[in-house]
Design a protein around this motif. Structure first.
Motif, mmCIF file in Angstrom:
data_model
loop_
_atom_site.group_PDB
_atom_site.id
_atom_site.type_symbol
_atom_site.label_atom_id
_atom_site.label_comp_id
_atom_site.label_asym_id
_atom_site.label_seq_id
_atom_site.Cartn_x
_atom_site.Cartn_y
_atom_site.Cartn_z
ATOM 1 N N GLU A 167 3.343 -2.466 11.160
ATOM 2 C CA GLU A 167 3.077 -3.023 9.825
ATOM 3 C C GLU A 167 1.608 -3.402 9.696
ATOM 4 N N GLN A 168 1.042 -3.954 10.780
ATOM 5 C CA GLN A 168 -0.365 -4.374 10.748
ATOM 6 C C GLN A 168 -1.283 -3.182 10.561
ATOM 7 N N TYR A 169 -1.007 -2.085 11.292
ATOM 8 C CA TYR A 169 -1.831 -0.880 11.169
ATOM 9 C C TYR A 169 -1.784 -0.344 9.746
ATOM 10 N N VAL B 80 -4.973 0.081 6.926
ATOM 11 C CA VAL B 80 -5.511 1.367 6.442
ATOM 12 C C VAL B 80 -4.998 1.756 5.059
ATOM 13 N N LYS B 81 -4.099 0.961 4.506
ATOM 14 C CA LYS B 81 -3.434 1.337 3.255
ATOM 15 C C LYS B 81 -4.418 1.684 2.141
ATOM 16 N N GLU B 82 -5.405 0.841 1.903
ATOM 17 C CA GLU B 82 -6.341 1.070 0.797
ATOM 18 C C GLU B 82 -7.206 2.309 1.044
ATOM 19 N N VAL C 65 1.930 3.684 -0.504
ATOM 20 C CA VAL C 65 1.852 3.904 0.947
ATOM 21 C C VAL C 65 2.930 3.038 1.595
ATOM 22 N N ASN C 66 3.838 3.680 2.321
ATOM 23 C CA ASN C 66 4.970 2.966 2.911
ATOM 24 C C ASN C 66 5.067 3.230 4.410
ATOM 25 N N LYS C 67 5.769 2.342 5.082
ATOM 26 C CA LYS C 67 6.084 2.561 6.499
ATOM 27 C C LYS C 67 7.232 3.549 6.579
#
Length: 338
Positions: A123-125, A129-131, A153-155
């Motif tokens: 989740e942290q990664y 990087v999501k944006e 952007v989803n896990k």
């Protein structure tokens, strides 16, 4: 169009292109140019190699020069879409090349047009990087002129099948290869094969010119028995090869039209379908336009003419051939507006 491609060639020749990207584009162009046969129910485009190469260089990257973009603007919009790779592939490659952990990319059209990017990792990664990932996807969409999608952007959710199913899935590829090998060794023709686990079924389509259906069934059962898979049932379906090829071809063409029109806000297209019956094709589109809108008819005609321009272009001649077709555009309240 020839003059346009000549101008485009001049623009390309004046711009430095990385050798690896040039080689890759040439290989794609040759692959599209050489294959003229149907394989597995899917036809490969066979446009002029140089034209495909130029358009691939122009549209296949998220970053194009203003000069090239100006030349591209003169190529009909849907022709650009058809001659370039789909947007999901472009985004996936761009993210993979930059080292992001991508599981998959998909597009949803309801309830909102959304491009979803599923990522592997913690989740942290993903939060970190999501944006960046969204911005890269946005750049690719903008390079193709697509402005109707929101980006999520989803896990990635990993499937967790039961042990029995996991083992069967693992053996799927080997089973497919063994059945294919046995059918070919006996010169038994088939068009496609599918294997489902629930219920356990082998589904095979054979051309209507293949009369040995019982032998096909017997051969498949022999492979299954040898593999200890007696619980599988076998379904054989005879198909008219020419009709199937035409159906698959138009599924591809209409899919490209759908990507192009639904990805741009200006067209206001919310859905597209087609039917191919009695040698006549009908393409049906739904829009978010209300029939009472003073511009509704004009908008419907614009969509119709955009598709006609594409289907009647020189580049589509070998695909469309002499196929008769009709285009119907509906408003949000289900009234014909073209």
């Amino acid at each position: 169009m020839n003059r346009l491609l000549s101008n485009l060639k001049n623009e390309v020749e004046q711009i430095k292109v990385p050798e690896d990207k040039l080689d890759a584009a040439i290989k794609r162009a040759i692959k599209k140019g050489d294959k003229k046969k149907w394989s597995w129910g899917k036809k490969i485009a066979f446009f002029n190699s140089a034209a495909v190469l130029l358009v691939s260089l122009l549209i296949g990257s998220a970053f194009v020069s203003p000069a090239m973009a100006e030349v591209a603007s003169k190529i009909p919009y849907l022709n650009q879409v058809f001659q370039s790779r789909d947007v999901g592939t472009l985004i996936h490659e761009e993210l993979k090349n930059k080292g992001y952990k991508i599981q998959g990319i998909g597009v949803m059209y309801s309830p909102r047009k959304t491009l979803t990017i599923d990522m592997k990792g913690s989740e942290q990664y993903i939060d970190d990087v999501k944006e960046e990932v969204k911005q890269i996807a946005k750049d690719v969409l903008e390079s193709k002129g697509y402005d109707a999608y929101r980006i999520e952007v989803n896990k990635a959710v990993e499937p967790d099948p039961d042990p029995e199913t996991r083992e069967e899935v693992k053996n799927f590829d080997q089973l497919y290869k063994k059945i294919t090998k046995e059918l070919k060794s006996r010169k038994l023709n088939f068009v496609s094969m599918g294997i489902t686990l629930k219920p356990k079924t082998i589904s095979i389509e054979v051309p209507d010119t293949e009369a040995r259906l019982d032998e096909v069934r017997k051969t498949v059962h022999q492979v299954l028995e040898k593999e200890g898979l007696k619980k599988f049932s076998v379904e054989i379906r005879s198909v008219k090869l020419e009709a199937k090829q035409k159906e698959d071809k138009w599924a591809h063409i209409v899919g490209e039209i759908a990507e192009g029109l639904m990805a741009k806000k200006e067209y206001k297209v919310t859905g597209i379908s087609y039917s191919l019956q009695h040698e006549a094709l009908q393409i049906t589109l739904t829009t978010s336009v209300q029939s009472g809108d003073p511009e509704a008819k004009k908008h419907g005609k614009k969509i119709e003419q955009t598709i006609q321009q594409f289907l009647e272009s020189k580049e589509m001649k070998d695909w469309v051939e002499d196929q008769r077709y009709g285009i119907v555009v509906y408003s949000k309240d289900k009234k014909k507006i073209n």
